[in-house]
Structures are given as structure tokens and as C-alpha cells.
Enzyme design. Structure first.
Site, PDB file in Angstrom:
ATOM      1  N   ASP A   1     -18.918  16.950 -22.361  1.00 37.39           N
ATOM      2  CA  ASP A   1     -18.742  16.028 -23.477  1.00 37.39           C
ATOM      3  C   ASP A   1     -17.493  15.128 -22.938  1.00 37.39           C
ATOM      4  O   ASP A   1     -16.419  15.654 -22.489  1.00 37.39           O
ATOM      5  CB  ASP A   1     -17.780  16.798 -24.432  1.00 37.39           C
ATOM      6  CG  ASP A   1     -17.334  16.077 -25.726  1.00 37.39           C
ATOM      7  OD1 ASP A   1     -17.056  14.846 -25.479  1.00 37.39           O
ATOM      8  OD2 ASP A   1     -17.069  16.805 -26.714  1.00 37.39           O
TER       9      ASP A   1
ATOM     10  N   ASN B   1     -20.996  -0.760 -29.808  1.00 35.24           N
ATOM     11  CA  ASN B   1     -21.641  -2.082 -30.416  1.00 35.24           C
ATOM     12  C   ASN B   1     -20.950  -3.063 -30.269  1.00 35.24           C
ATOM     13  O   ASN B   1     -19.709  -3.243 -30.297  1.00 35.24           O
ATOM     14  CB  ASN B   1     -22.312  -1.496 -31.659  1.00 35.24           C
ATOM     15  CG  ASN B   1     -21.277  -1.294 -32.805  1.00 35.24           C
ATOM     16  OD1 ASN B   1     -20.360  -2.062 -32.697  1.00 35.24           O
ATOM     17  ND2 ASN B   1     -21.270   0.022 -33.055  1.00 35.24           N
TER      18      ASN B   1
ATOM     19  N   VAL C   1     -21.858   8.616 -28.868  1.00 32.24           N
ATOM     20  CA  VAL C   1     -20.485   8.785 -28.056  1.00 32.24           C
ATOM     21  C   VAL C   1     -19.523   8.144 -28.670  1.00 32.24           C
ATOM     22  O   VAL C   1     -18.397   8.497 -28.726  1.00 32.24           O
ATOM     23  CB  VAL C   1     -20.923   8.843 -26.607  1.00 32.24           C
ATOM     24  CG1 VAL C   1     -20.981   7.296 -26.361  1.00 32.24           C
ATOM     25  CG2 VAL C   1     -19.539   9.334 -25.604  1.00 32.24           C
ATOM     26  N   ASP C   2     -19.780   7.009 -29.142  1.00 37.84           N
ATOM     27  CA  ASP C   2     -18.856   6.284 -29.832  1.00 37.84           C
ATOM     28  C   ASP C   2     -18.128   6.734 -31.074  1.00 37.84           C
ATOM     29  O   ASP C   2     -16.882   6.872 -31.072  1.00 37.84           O
ATOM     30  CB  ASP C   2     -19.477   4.842 -30.319  1.00 37.84           C
ATOM     31  CG  ASP C   2     -18.697   3.791 -30.806  1.00 37.84           C
ATOM     32  OD1 ASP C   2     -17.425   3.788 -30.363  1.00 37.84           O
ATOM     33  OD2 ASP C   2     -19.255   2.927 -31.395  1.00 37.84           O
TER      34      ASP C   2
ATOM     35  N   SER D   1     -26.400   3.088 -23.655  1.00 35.84           N
ATOM     36  CA  SER D   1     -27.922   2.617 -24.096  1.00 35.84           C
ATOM     37  C   SER D   1     -29.139   3.758 -24.204  1.00 35.84           C
ATOM     38  O   SER D   1     -30.047   3.449 -24.430  1.00 35.84           O
ATOM     39  CB  SER D   1     -28.408   1.335 -23.375  1.00 35.84           C
ATOM     40  OG  SER D   1     -27.597   0.272 -23.858  1.00 35.84           O
TER      41      SER D   1
ATOM     42  N   GLY E   1     -29.235   6.508 -25.548  1.00 31.44           N
ATOM     43  CA  GLY E   1     -29.317   7.353 -26.985  1.00 31.44           C
ATOM     44  C   GLY E   1     -29.819   6.457 -28.014  1.00 31.44           C
ATOM     45  O   GLY E   1     -31.043   6.161 -27.874  1.00 31.44           O
TER      46      GLY E   1
ATOM     47  N   TYR F   1     -29.720   3.652 -28.636  1.00 27.81           N
ATOM     48  CA  TYR F   1     -30.287   2.279 -28.294  1.00 27.81           C
ATOM     49  C   TYR F   1     -31.534   2.296 -27.344  1.00 27.81           C
ATOM     50  O   TYR F   1     -32.204   1.458 -27.235  1.00 27.81           O
ATOM     51  CB  TYR F   1     -29.353   1.495 -27.418  1.00 27.81           C
ATOM     52  CG  TYR F   1     -28.223   0.648 -28.474  1.00 27.81           C
ATOM     53  CD1 TYR F   1     -28.135   0.728 -29.731  1.00 27.81           C
ATOM     54  CD2 TYR F   1     -27.314  -0.121 -27.619  1.00 27.81           C
ATOM     55  CE1 TYR F   1     -27.309   0.070 -30.459  1.00 27.81           C
ATOM     56  CE2 TYR F   1     -26.105  -0.809 -28.407  1.00 27.81           C
ATOM     57  CZ  TYR F   1     -26.178  -0.540 -29.853  1.00 27.81           C
ATOM     58  OH  TYR F   1     -25.153  -1.206 -30.559  1.00 27.81           O
TER      59      TYR F   1
HETATM   60  N1  AR6 Z   1     -19.885  13.031 -24.386  1.00 27.91           N
HETATM   61  C1  AR6 Z   1     -20.973  12.118 -23.528  1.00 27.91           C
HETATM   62  N2  AR6 Z   1     -21.975  11.627 -23.836  1.00 27.91           N
HETATM   63  C2  AR6 Z   1     -22.337  11.607 -25.157  1.00 27.91           C
HETATM   64  C3  AR6 Z   1     -21.607  12.535 -26.060  1.00 27.91           C
HETATM   65  C4  AR6 Z   1     -20.330  12.790 -25.603  1.00 27.91           C
HETATM   66  N3  AR6 Z   1     -19.512  13.347 -26.614  1.00 27.91           N
HETATM   67  N4  AR6 Z   1     -22.170  12.036 -27.352  1.00 27.91           N
HETATM   68  C5  AR6 Z   1     -23.479  11.670 -27.028  1.00 27.91           C
HETATM   69  N5  AR6 Z   1     -23.554  11.192 -25.776  1.00 27.91           N
HETATM   70  P1  AR6 Z   1     -25.304   6.586 -27.812  1.00 27.91           P
HETATM   71  P2  AR6 Z   1     -26.098   3.952 -27.056  1.00 27.91           P
HETATM   72  C6  AR6 Z   1     -24.702  10.685 -24.982  1.00 27.91           C
HETATM   73  O1  AR6 Z   1     -26.293   6.972 -28.778  1.00 27.91           O
HETATM   74  O2  AR6 Z   1     -27.617   4.473 -26.839  1.00 27.91           O
HETATM   75  C7  AR6 Z   1     -23.509   4.137 -31.685  1.00 27.91           C
HETATM   76  O3  AR6 Z   1     -23.612   4.293 -32.925  1.00 27.91           O
HETATM   77  C8  AR6 Z   1     -26.186  10.684 -25.576  1.00 27.91           C
HETATM   78  O4  AR6 Z   1     -26.646  11.771 -25.715  1.00 27.91           O
HETATM   79  O5  AR6 Z   1     -24.042   7.348 -27.764  1.00 27.91           O
HETATM   80  O6  AR6 Z   1     -25.512   2.875 -26.081  1.00 27.91           O
HETATM   81  C9  AR6 Z   1     -22.685   2.878 -31.260  1.00 27.91           C
HETATM   82  O7  AR6 Z   1     -21.644   2.191 -32.177  1.00 27.91           O
HETATM   83  C10 AR6 Z   1     -26.629   9.489 -24.622  1.00 27.91           C
HETATM   84  O8  AR6 Z   1     -27.214  10.143 -23.503  1.00 27.91           O
HETATM   85  O9  AR6 Z   1     -25.163   5.135 -27.349  1.00 27.91           O
HETATM   86  C11 AR6 Z   1     -23.817   1.866 -31.336  1.00 27.91           C
HETATM   87  O10 AR6 Z   1     -24.228   1.319 -32.111  1.00 27.91           O
HETATM   88  C12 AR6 Z   1     -25.249   8.442 -24.320  1.00 27.91           C
HETATM   89  O11 AR6 Z   1     -24.324   9.396 -24.911  1.00 27.91           O
HETATM   90  C13 AR6 Z   1     -24.831   2.594 -30.367  1.00 27.91           C
HETATM   91  O12 AR6 Z   1     -24.599   3.908 -30.753  1.00 27.91           O
HETATM   92  C14 AR6 Z   1     -25.452   7.239 -24.972  1.00 27.91           C
HETATM   93  O13 AR6 Z   1     -26.024   7.472 -26.439  1.00 27.91           O
HETATM   94  C15 AR6 Z   1     -24.732   2.544 -28.626  1.00 27.91           C
HETATM   95  O14 AR6 Z   1     -26.178   3.401 -28.448  1.00 27.91           O
END
Ligand code: AR6
Length: 183
Positions: free
Chosen positions: A18, A32, A41-42, A127, A129, A131
């Protein structure tokens, strides 16, 4: 499972975990373009850091920041000095410059860390997750950006990818083997 590689005295690490628990100089966020928080993660970063981060984003970046760029703020309650909010592309089939935009998001994050003088940086899988960017290609672009950055002038001594699932860690591990085969 974790993996690492030393390049020109600089360390690249892959760990599962995490990212909000990392105690490094800077933590990157997969944000975003509006920079107003979200899920994934955001959401985890904003929840852990506290409301001051959103306040700083609102006042310093009222119009957000374009896809492929990154901006820095303080890190609130996290065990880091800075947050770097990077905006990766939404995958829409691969014909809208998604690969170049993802590489740019990493390059912008690394450049922002250098401007701050950060010596260590935690990066998420931008991107890959919500995205929906394809895992293998996204992992390769991420690692390629860091290895390329290590070839130039940088304040960074450690870049750690903190990956949330075994599947993501495994994709990064395979990509690292392809880019830098084990001796
Ligand atoms: N620690 C590390 N990695 C994580 C965590 C954490 N606590 N939580 C999730 N991940 P994503 P994106 C991973 O969806 O695809 C948001 O709404 C997750 O499993 O967080 O860039 C933003 O506001 C994946 O492998 O980001 C944007 O609108 C990775 O982090 C949008 O999502 C990225 O997944 C961005 O989408």
C-alpha cells in the site's frame, strides 16, 4: 516477493504493498486531470493524507493539470515530504496516444521529484487500474521511464514501485527481466 536493480548507483525496487504507508521523500499519486481526488490509489492517498492536500490542489491548480503531466503538493499526514500528482491516460484502444501519454506522466513525475530535490520516490502503477491501460505494456513503459531517467542527472537515489496486487507485481517483474535481464 520483491525485486530490485541497481543502475549507475541508483536503486529501482518493485514491492507489493500500500503506497500510503511508504516513508520516502516523495509519493506519486495516479490522479485525474481535474486534481479533485477520486477512487483507487488517489482515494487512498487523499484519505490517508487528510483534507489539506485537496485544499492545496484547489488553490494552486484551480484548472487541474493535463494528462501526461504532474504537479507537487505537501503530503499532509503521510510519512513523506511531498506528493506528486501524476495524470495518466484513460486507455481507449491504444490509438489516442495512450502509450506516449503514460510515458510522459512518469517522466513528469520524475522531473517533479528532481525539482524538489527528492532522493527517494514511491510510484504506483499509473493508469493500470480504473483507467484500464493494459498491464504488460504499462509495466514496461513505467520501468523504461525510470531506467532512462537513471541514465541522466537526477537527485533520485531510490525509486520504488509499490504495487497493489500480485498480478501487477508479477507483470512489472516480467517487464524488468525483459528490459534488464538478470545476470
Ligand atoms: N497503493 C498502491 N497501489 C494502489 C493502491 C494503494 N493504496 N490502491 C490502488 N492501487 P487506479 P488509474 C493500484 O485505479 O488507473 C482515480 O479515481 C491499483 O490496483 O488507482 O491511473 C483517479 O482519481 C492499480 O494497480 O489509477 C482517476 O480518476 C494502480 O494503483 C483514476 O482513478 C492504479 O489504479 C486513475 O486511474
Amino acid at each position: 516477493m520483491s525485486r530490485g536493480l541497481t543502475v549507475a548507483g541508483r536503486r529501482l525496487e518493485l514491492v507489493r504493498g500500500d503506497i500510503t504507508t511508504q516513508a520516502l521523500d516523495a509519493i506519486a499519486n495516479a490522479a485525474n486531470a481535474a486534481l479533485r481526488g477520486g477512487g483507487g490509489v488517489d482515494g487512498a492517498i487523499h484519505t490517508a493524507a487528510g483534507p489539506g492536500v485537496l485544499d492545496e490542489l484547489r488553490s494552486r491548480y484551480p484548472s487541474g493539470t493535463p494528462t501526461g503531466t504532474a504537479v507537487a503538493t505537501a503530503a499532509g499526514r503521510l510519512k513523506a515530504r511531498w506528493l506528486i500528482h501524476a495524470v495518466g491516460p484513460v486507455w481507449t484502444g491504444g490509438t489516442h496516444g495512450e502509450e506516449a501519454l503514460l510515458a510522459a506522466a512518469y517522466r513528469s513525475s520524475l522531473a517533479a521529484a528532481d525539482r524538489l530535490g527528492a532522493r527517494s520516490l514511491a510510484l504506483p502503477a499509473i493508469s493500470l487500474g480504473i483507467y484500464r491501460f493494459p498491464l504488460r505494456a504499462g509495466a514496461r513503459i513505467a520501468l523504461d521511464a525510470v531506467l532512462h531517467h537513471f541514465g541522466g542527472e537526477t537527485s533520485l537515489e531510490l525509486v520504488r514501485f509499490v504495487l497493489y496486487s500480485d498480478e501487477t507485481l508479477s507483470a512489472f517483474s516480467v517487464a524488468l527481466d525483459e528490459l534488464a535481464p538478470p545476470a
